[in-house]
Design an enzyme around this catalytic site. Structure first.
Site, mmCIF file in Angstrom:
data_model
loop_
_atom_site.group_PDB
_atom_site.id
_atom_site.type_symbol
_atom_site.label_atom_id
_atom_site.label_comp_id
_atom_site.label_asym_id
_atom_site.label_seq_id
_atom_site.Cartn_x
_atom_site.Cartn_y
_atom_site.Cartn_z
ATOM 1 N N HIS A 1 0.908 -1.150 -0.141
ATOM 2 C CA HIS A 1 -0.128 -0.348 -0.013
ATOM 3 C C HIS A 1 0.719 1.595 0.154
ATOM 4 O O HIS A 1 1.349 1.544 0.764
ATOM 5 C CB HIS A 1 -0.781 0.182 1.612
ATOM 6 C CG HIS A 1 -1.978 1.494 1.482
ATOM 7 N ND1 HIS A 1 -2.740 1.024 1.354
ATOM 8 C CD2 HIS A 1 -1.360 2.861 1.516
ATOM 9 C CE1 HIS A 1 -3.753 1.701 1.504
ATOM 10 N NE2 HIS A 1 -2.729 3.008 0.996
ATOM 11 N N HIS B 1 1.704 5.806 -1.664
ATOM 12 C CA HIS B 1 1.187 6.577 -2.775
ATOM 13 C C HIS B 1 2.296 6.133 -3.535
ATOM 14 O O HIS B 1 3.140 7.564 -2.203
ATOM 15 C CB HIS B 1 0.419 7.227 -1.710
ATOM 16 C CG HIS B 1 -0.839 7.582 -1.059
ATOM 17 N ND1 HIS B 1 -2.001 7.134 -2.116
ATOM 18 C CD2 HIS B 1 -1.079 6.921 0.630
ATOM 19 C CE1 HIS B 1 -3.315 6.509 -1.254
ATOM 20 N NE2 HIS B 1 -2.419 6.430 0.418
ATOM 21 N N LYS C 1 -9.542 -0.356 -5.742
ATOM 22 C CA LYS C 1 -9.489 0.653 -4.566
ATOM 23 C C LYS C 1 -11.302 0.893 -3.929
ATOM 24 O O LYS C 1 -11.502 1.589 -4.772
ATOM 25 C CB LYS C 1 -8.504 1.260 -4.328
ATOM 26 C CG LYS C 1 -8.211 2.172 -3.276
ATOM 27 C CD LYS C 1 -8.150 0.916 -2.048
ATOM 28 C CE LYS C 1 -7.930 2.050 -0.762
ATOM 29 N NZ LYS C 1 -7.098 2.895 -0.700
ATOM 30 N N HIS D 1 -10.491 1.037 2.590
ATOM 31 C CA HIS D 1 -9.859 2.206 2.951
ATOM 32 C C HIS D 1 -11.189 2.594 3.886
ATOM 33 O O HIS D 1 -12.556 2.746 3.767
ATOM 34 C CB HIS D 1 -10.267 3.612 2.740
ATOM 35 C CG HIS D 1 -10.164 4.957 3.420
ATOM 36 N ND1 HIS D 1 -8.277 6.039 3.966
ATOM 37 C CD2 HIS D 1 -10.864 5.833 4.388
ATOM 38 C CE1 HIS D 1 -9.043 6.348 4.512
ATOM 39 N NE2 HIS D 1 -9.955 6.324 5.291
ATOM 40 N N HIS E 1 -4.383 -0.630 6.113
ATOM 41 C CA HIS E 1 -4.486 0.264 7.560
ATOM 42 C C HIS E 1 -5.142 0.686 8.944
ATOM 43 O O HIS E 1 -5.551 1.482 8.241
ATOM 44 C CB HIS E 1 -3.988 1.975 6.549
ATOM 45 C CG HIS E 1 -4.996 2.431 6.095
ATOM 46 N ND1 HIS E 1 -6.176 2.215 6.257
ATOM 47 C CD2 HIS E 1 -4.929 3.152 5.495
ATOM 48 C CE1 HIS E 1 -7.033 3.275 5.350
ATOM 49 N NE2 HIS E 1 -5.653 4.250 4.299
ATOM 50 N N ASP F 1 1.456 2.459 3.610
ATOM 51 C CA ASP F 1 0.572 4.138 2.896
ATOM 52 C C ASP F 1 1.206 5.118 3.434
ATOM 53 O O ASP F 1 1.232 5.980 3.523
ATOM 54 C CB ASP F 1 -0.870 3.905 4.708
ATOM 55 C CG ASP F 1 -1.322 5.136 4.062
ATOM 56 O OD1 ASP F 1 -1.837 5.509 3.170
ATOM 57 O OD2 ASP F 1 -1.943 6.026 5.159
ATOM 58 N N ALA G 1 -4.288 15.022 5.726
ATOM 59 C CA ALA G 1 -4.632 13.963 5.656
ATOM 60 C C ALA G 1 -3.146 12.809 4.996
ATOM 61 O O ALA G 1 -3.122 12.486 3.710
ATOM 62 C CB ALA G 1 -5.266 13.335 5.673
HETATM 63 N N1 NCD Z 1 -3.423 7.484 4.466
HETATM 64 C C1 NCD Z 1 -3.614 8.998 4.720
HETATM 65 O O1 NCD Z 1 -3.881 9.806 5.202
HETATM 66 N N2 NCD Z 1 -3.442 9.899 3.543
HETATM 67 C C2 NCD Z 1 -3.647 9.015 1.572
HETATM 68 C C3 NCD Z 1 -5.425 8.637 1.328
HETATM 69 C C4 NCD Z 1 -4.983 6.550 2.560
HETATM 70 O O2 NCD Z 1 -5.019 6.284 2.224
HETATM 71 O O3 NCD Z 1 -6.692 7.697 3.071
HETATM 72 C C5 NCD Z 1 -3.671 10.194 1.115
HETATM 73 O O4 NCD Z 1 -3.203 10.086 -0.633
HETATM 74 O O5 NCD Z 1 -2.541 11.053 1.348
HETATM 75 ZN ZN ZN Z 2 -3.406 5.448 1.649
HETATM 76 ZN ZN ZN Z 3 -6.780 4.849 3.142
#
Ligand code: NCD
Ligand code: ZN
Ligand code: ZN
Length: 354
Positions: free
Chosen positions: A23, A25, A110, A147, A185, A258, A274
């Site tokens: 997981h 980004h 997702k 999520h 997560h 994450d 976030a």
């Molecule tokens: N985890 C987070 O707080 N943020 C993630 C999105 C996600 O995984 O929910 C993001 O893309 O910034």
């Molecule tokens: Zn994430």
């Molecule tokens: Zn998430």
């Protein structure tokens, strides 16, 4: 962090099957050069989240995004394999699922409840209406990544994972018993229990920050925006359950960082985003936690075996070596043309990948 159990002995080097991140980004554009470089240090494969703007909702968009990731890795000393995912919307249809399953680079789909987290506005508003798509995923054996938080205004932010499990996830798992599901997560005892009690088709990822921190770390003595992520950090009792699950040797729990970069000024703001960035030291953070719990022998399964087994991919055939060797995390790191504050900025980390 808990006491080191009796009988624990010091280990200074640890060789593991090469790990994967299930997981993460990577973002897009100029950010890719930095996020990909961090991920490529040692991960074999990474599950790439599709929450771009606009989101990656089609196999064609996933193919194009994958090309941009591969291009960003040109010139790096080594590369990881990006495993692509599709972003579910109220418009996703079964035909796109079949196309995804037939491709060799889309590995999962997702689910973001609309409004639950960063870039989830295009997510799913009507889960029930999506059941034909979930049925297509079950038939095609394409995993659903979740999520798991409700967005109802009357549900407290600290309860949103638990309520999602009760109201939505449990019914989905019951209705689609053949659907492989990863609750991403996880942050609560309730999630750990749910995953434990569900069949082998249900698994969970656990992040380094939810293992290392609880809500006191974010809120006592001042508000620390760089610990703000979703699902939000919970009480220490939940943190303890996550530590227990991650180090238990149960294959239903595996590594998913994450790692979610945001420019520093977007987090240090009246309304901060976030997401926590951990890709610069992810495995080192997990090693710190497993070490403190006397569970370094459980790290390889968690980081390198169970996720690959769940996704029905071969385990990596090469290895990496971690050394006990202190180094300092930079205060700032580049993110495209911006900069970000990485997890544990300016702090010492006691493990390093050789
Ligand atoms: N985890 C987070 O707080 N943020 C993630 C999105 C996600 O995984 O929910 C993001 O893309 O910034
Ligand atoms: Zn994430
Ligand atoms: Zn998430």
């Amino acid at each position: 962090m808990r006491q080191i159990p009796a009988g624990h002995y010091f280990v200074d080097t640890l060789t593991l099957t090469r790990p994967d991140d299930w997981h993460c980004h990577l973002r897009d554009g100029a950010a890719l050069q930095h996020t990909c470089a961090d991920m490529a240090r040692y991960f074999g494969r990474v599950i790439v989240m599709p929450n771009l703007t606009p989101p990656v909702t089609s196999v064609a968009a996933a193919a194009a995004y994958r090309e941009r990731i591969l291009a960003a890795m040109q010139g790096l000393p080594r590369q990881f394999e990006p495993l692509m995912t599709l972003y579910l919307t109220d418009q996703t249809d079964a035909a796109e699922i079949e196309l995804a399953a037939a491709s060799d680079f889309v590995h999962a789909v997702k689910l973001y409840p609309a409004g639950a987290t960063t870039n989830s506005d295009a997510g799913v508003a009507q889960l029930d209406a999506l059941f034909p798509v979930l049925a297509a995923m079950e038939a095609a054996d394409l995993p659903l990544l979740v999520h798991g938080e409700v967005t109802d205004a009357d549900i407290d932010i600290f309860d949103r994972e638990k309520v999602f499990i009760e109201r939505h996830l449990a019914p989905i798992v019951q209705r689609f018993p053949g659907l492989r599901v990863v609750l991403e997560h996880i942050t609560t005892r309730d999630a750990v229990q749910f995953v434990h009690e569900a069949g082998a088709q249900v698994a969970a990822t656990i992040t380094p920050h939810h293992l290392m921190f609880n809500r006191n770390d974010m809120l006592v003595g001042g508000i620390r925006p760089h610990y703000y992520c979703l699902p939000i950090l919970k009480r220490n009792v939940h943190q303890n359950e996550l530590m227990e699950a991650a180090t238990s040797g149960n294959p239903k729990f595996f590594l998913g960082t994450d790692s979610a970069p945001h420019a520093r000024q977007r987090k240090e703001s009246d309304c901060g985003c976030a997401g926590v960035y951990s890709a610069h030291a992810a495995l080192e953070f997990y090693a710190r936690v497993f070490d403190a719990l006397g569970a370094l022998d459980k790290l390889e399964g968690f980081a390198a075996h169970y996720g690959a087994d769940f996704y029905r991919l071969p385990r990596n055939s090469d290895t990496i070596t971690l050394q006990r060797c202190a180094w300092e995390v930079p205060a700032q790191m580049p993110l495209g043309t911006d900069s970000l504050t990485p997890l544990a900025a300016g702090e010492s980390v006691d493990w390093q990948v050789a």
